[in-house]
Design a protein around this motif. Sequence first.
Motif, short mmCIF file in Angstrom:
data_model
loop_
_atom_site.label_atom_id
_atom_site.label_comp_id
_atom_site.label_asym_id
_atom_site.label_seq_id
_atom_site.Cartn_x
_atom_site.Cartn_y
_atom_site.Cartn_z
N GLU A 38 1.01 -0.77 -0.42
CA GLU A 38 0.01 0.12 -0.01
C GLU A 38 0.54 1.47 -0.20
O GLU A 38 1.50 1.14 0.92
CB GLU A 38 -1.64 -0.24 1.28
CG GLU A 38 -1.39 1.54 1.58
CD GLU A 38 -2.83 1.22 0.11
OE1 GLU A 38 -3.09 0.50 -0.57
OE2 GLU A 38 -2.68 2.57 -0.51
N LYS A 81 -7.93 4.84 -7.01
CA LYS A 81 -6.36 4.29 -6.48
C LYS A 81 -5.98 3.08 -6.52
O LYS A 81 -5.62 2.02 -6.95
CB LYS A 81 -6.71 4.73 -4.79
CG LYS A 81 -6.79 6.81 -4.80
CD LYS A 81 -5.32 7.61 -5.86
CE LYS A 81 -4.18 7.34 -4.86
NZ LYS A 81 -4.78 8.10 -3.32
N THR A 82 -6.48 2.25 -4.79
CA THR A 82 -6.10 0.98 -5.01
C THR A 82 -7.13 0.11 -5.89
O THR A 82 -6.12 -0.45 -6.98
CB THR A 82 -6.53 0.51 -3.52
OG1 THR A 82 -5.43 1.14 -2.38
CG2 THR A 82 -6.55 -0.66 -3.53
N HIS A 130 -6.90 -9.55 2.60
CA HIS A 130 -7.78 -8.20 3.10
C HIS A 130 -7.84 -7.41 4.86
O HIS A 130 -9.49 -7.79 5.10
CB HIS A 130 -8.42 -7.55 2.19
CG HIS A 130 -7.95 -5.82 2.57
ND1 HIS A 130 -7.15 -4.80 2.56
CD2 HIS A 130 -9.33 -5.59 1.59
CE1 HIS A 130 -7.93 -3.93 2.06
NE2 HIS A 130 -8.83 -3.86 2.09
N ASN A 132 -9.48 -5.17 5.33
CA ASN A 132 -10.71 -4.03 5.57
C ASN A 132 -11.89 -5.01 5.37
O ASN A 132 -12.03 -5.88 4.49
CB ASN A 132 -10.59 -2.90 4.29
CG ASN A 132 -11.14 -1.84 4.78
OD1 ASN A 132 -11.57 -2.10 5.93
ND2 ASN A 132 -11.02 -0.56 3.93
N PHE A 136 -15.87 -2.01 1.07
CA PHE A 136 -14.90 -1.24 0.82
C PHE A 136 -14.84 -1.34 -0.75
O PHE A 136 -14.01 -2.74 -1.48
CB PHE A 136 -13.44 -1.01 1.65
CG PHE A 136 -12.70 0.17 1.54
CD1 PHE A 136 -13.41 1.32 2.44
CD2 PHE A 136 -11.90 0.50 0.65
CE1 PHE A 136 -12.85 2.68 2.67
CE2 PHE A 136 -10.71 1.40 -0.23
CZ PHE A 136 -11.33 2.96 1.83
N TRP A 137 -14.47 -0.06 -1.64
CA TRP A 137 -14.49 -0.44 -2.79
C TRP A 137 -15.06 -1.67 -3.58
O TRP A 137 -14.66 -2.28 -4.75
CB TRP A 137 -12.66 -0.60 -3.47
CG TRP A 137 -12.02 0.83 -3.15
CD1 TRP A 137 -10.58 0.72 -2.66
CD2 TRP A 137 -11.23 2.03 -3.94
NE1 TRP A 137 -9.66 1.80 -2.33
CE2 TRP A 137 -10.80 2.55 -3.27
CE3 TRP A 137 -12.85 2.65 -4.74
CZ2 TRP A 137 -10.33 4.12 -3.90
CZ3 TRP A 137 -12.82 3.63 -5.04
CH2 TRP A 137 -11.60 4.63 -4.03
N ARG A 139 -14.97 -4.08 -3.70
CA ARG A 139 -14.73 -5.42 -4.05
C ARG A 139 -15.32 -7.16 -4.16
O ARG A 139 -15.09 -7.24 -4.63
CB ARG A 139 -13.54 -5.48 -2.27
CG ARG A 139 -11.98 -4.78 -2.80
CD ARG A 139 -11.10 -5.04 -2.04
NE ARG A 139 -9.89 -4.23 -2.36
CZ ARG A 139 -9.84 -3.21 -1.51
NH1 ARG A 139 -10.58 -2.71 0.32
NH2 ARG A 139 -8.92 -2.44 -1.73
N TYR A 167 -6.99 1.90 8.27
CA TYR A 167 -7.95 0.91 7.29
C TYR A 167 -8.48 -0.56 7.62
O TYR A 167 -8.57 -1.31 6.76
CB TYR A 167 -7.60 1.08 5.94
CG TYR A 167 -7.65 2.20 4.84
CD1 TYR A 167 -8.79 2.11 4.39
CD2 TYR A 167 -6.78 4.02 5.51
CE1 TYR A 167 -8.93 3.95 4.05
CE2 TYR A 167 -7.17 4.91 5.45
CZ TYR A 167 -8.81 4.71 3.77
OH TYR A 167 -8.51 6.39 3.99
N HIS A 199 -0.64 3.26 5.11
CA HIS A 199 -2.05 4.56 4.26
C HIS A 199 -1.30 5.60 4.84
O HIS A 199 -1.80 5.84 6.23
CB HIS A 199 -3.01 3.96 3.87
CG HIS A 199 -3.57 3.90 3.29
ND1 HIS A 199 -4.75 5.40 3.61
CD2 HIS A 199 -4.49 3.55 2.43
CE1 HIS A 199 -5.43 5.59 2.72
NE2 HIS A 199 -5.38 4.74 1.83
N ASP A 260 1.06 0.98 -5.38
CA ASP A 260 -0.10 0.60 -6.14
C ASP A 260 0.06 2.25 -6.31
O ASP A 260 -0.68 2.38 -7.29
CB ASP A 260 -1.23 0.13 -5.38
CG ASP A 260 -1.40 1.16 -3.78
OD1 ASP A 260 -1.19 1.54 -3.01
OD2 ASP A 260 -2.98 0.67 -3.53
N HIS A 261 0.39 2.84 -5.79
CA HIS A 261 0.47 4.61 -5.85
C HIS A 261 1.36 5.23 -5.07
O HIS A 261 1.81 4.55 -4.18
CB HIS A 261 -0.47 5.23 -6.12
CG HIS A 261 -1.59 4.62 -4.98
ND1 HIS A 261 -1.81 5.15 -3.84
CD2 HIS A 261 -3.17 3.54 -4.70
CE1 HIS A 261 -2.05 4.97 -2.90
NE2 HIS A 261 -3.28 4.44 -3.24
C1 GP9 Z 1 -8.71 0.17 1.81
C2 GP9 Z 1 -7.31 -0.09 0.78
C3 GP9 Z 1 -6.82 1.58 0.53
O1 GP9 Z 1 -9.00 -1.06 1.58
O2 GP9 Z 1 -6.93 -1.08 0.10
O3 GP9 Z 1 -7.11 2.28 -1.22
P1 GP9 Z 1 -6.84 3.48 -0.94
O4 GP9 Z 1 -7.55 4.49 -0.33
O5 GP9 Z 1 -5.35 3.63 -1.21
O6 GP9 Z 1 -7.60 3.53 -2.26
#
Ligand code: GP9
Length: 436
Positions: A38, A81-82, A130, A132, A136-137, A139, A167, A199, A260-261
Amino acid sequence: KKSDIDKVLAYVKKHNVSDNAKYVGVAKGKNVFVIHLESFQQFVIDLKVNGKEVTPTLNSIYHSKSTIAFSNFFNQVGQGKTSDAETMLETGLFGLPTGSLFATQGSDQTFEAMPAILRQTEGYSSAVFHGNNASFWNRSNTYKNMGYQYFFDASYYDTSGEKAMGYGLKDKLLFYDSIPYLERLQQPFYAKYITVTNHFPYDLDETDKDANFKTTSTDSDVVNGYFETNHYLDQSIAEFYKYLKKSGLYNNSIVVLYGDHYGISNSENKTLASVLGKNADNWTDWDNAQMQRVPFMVNIPGYTDGGVKDTYGGEIDVMPTLLRLLGVKNPSKYVNVGQDLLSSKRSKVVAFRDKDWVSAEYSYVNGNLYDKNGKVIAEDDWTTAQQKLVKKYQKEVNKQLAVSDSVNQKDLLRFYTPKGFKGIKAKNYNYSNGLN
Ligand code: GP9
Ligand code: MN
């Protein structure tokens, strides 16, 4: 329209270069661990703070002869993002121009994604670990459409008290507490670990700090905290490697590690300049673009022909690269807009999601062309060769993004199933742990 897919297939056929016989199948049949680091940036590799390496474990994996590593690998995420990074790695397509594909389309999209491809061609099982919540997202819905068999989200772990922060479950606990689930996976498996402790805002509980590692003392808590959570993340990888070796999994697995970024935003980069021994006053958009490098390494225990490659590439290229390393037959029949990082025929330009681009020689960022040292070349001064090159690169970049957007925004994979590939049915998957 159905005919749109034909244009896509024509592009993929031409674009999906390969001439790396030397690498094809070197990881065939091995378990695949994908470790999502991350917010972890390439500049931290080999960096010392107060005389100590920030990430000694990652550094040693990076330099190992059994690792194929890249020093000019860029993140290409947008607002997702992620989730954009995951979209690229799993499907070889970019995230959307705005928003997150996972969040807006992940519930209904047709994917031809890594877990399903590896299952159907090489018999892999698949899982995501994971710390979280599954939502979230978006997923849990998206992973079903990608064909992930298992998703061990926060509900599978004890996240009470100090065990989680920000997170979710802290990384060291994620690696440790997931072992019972991992050990029940059928081999070979494709297992992704998405870490969270490193993060923003990079807070770390005192108990998780290493007394032997003293971070920077800049006036930015974000920068100072970043190196501490980097270091914690590194330790979590060290502990996981210990487990892999002890359990024997190490010998029949590969470990793919990637950032990832960015973790430090452009506004904070000037503070970082001092840490990197650079002059903050001369910091430009070009410097910000250079900071978008993230690690990408494929550690193949037992392999001895690795090394650090200076090829320019990015996250969009991971899927075509891995498919070949894993020896999947006819890898170019799966729709993706990346190129094998180990092919010498690949493009020299790396696209950002906003259509800016970088290459070894020139970069185009925020309306300016820069040379390889970061000096602006005013448009009036462009040579004919430079004019031609900019035009060529920009066209390539626009096309790559446009093809990807066309597939994603129109859900074109509805209209194309590669020969021998069975479409994924989300309803075949259930990630509930039965407790909620
Ligand atoms: C949370 C994580 C964060 O589950 O993957 O995502 P981000 O804020 O980096 O997009
Ligand atoms: Mn992220």
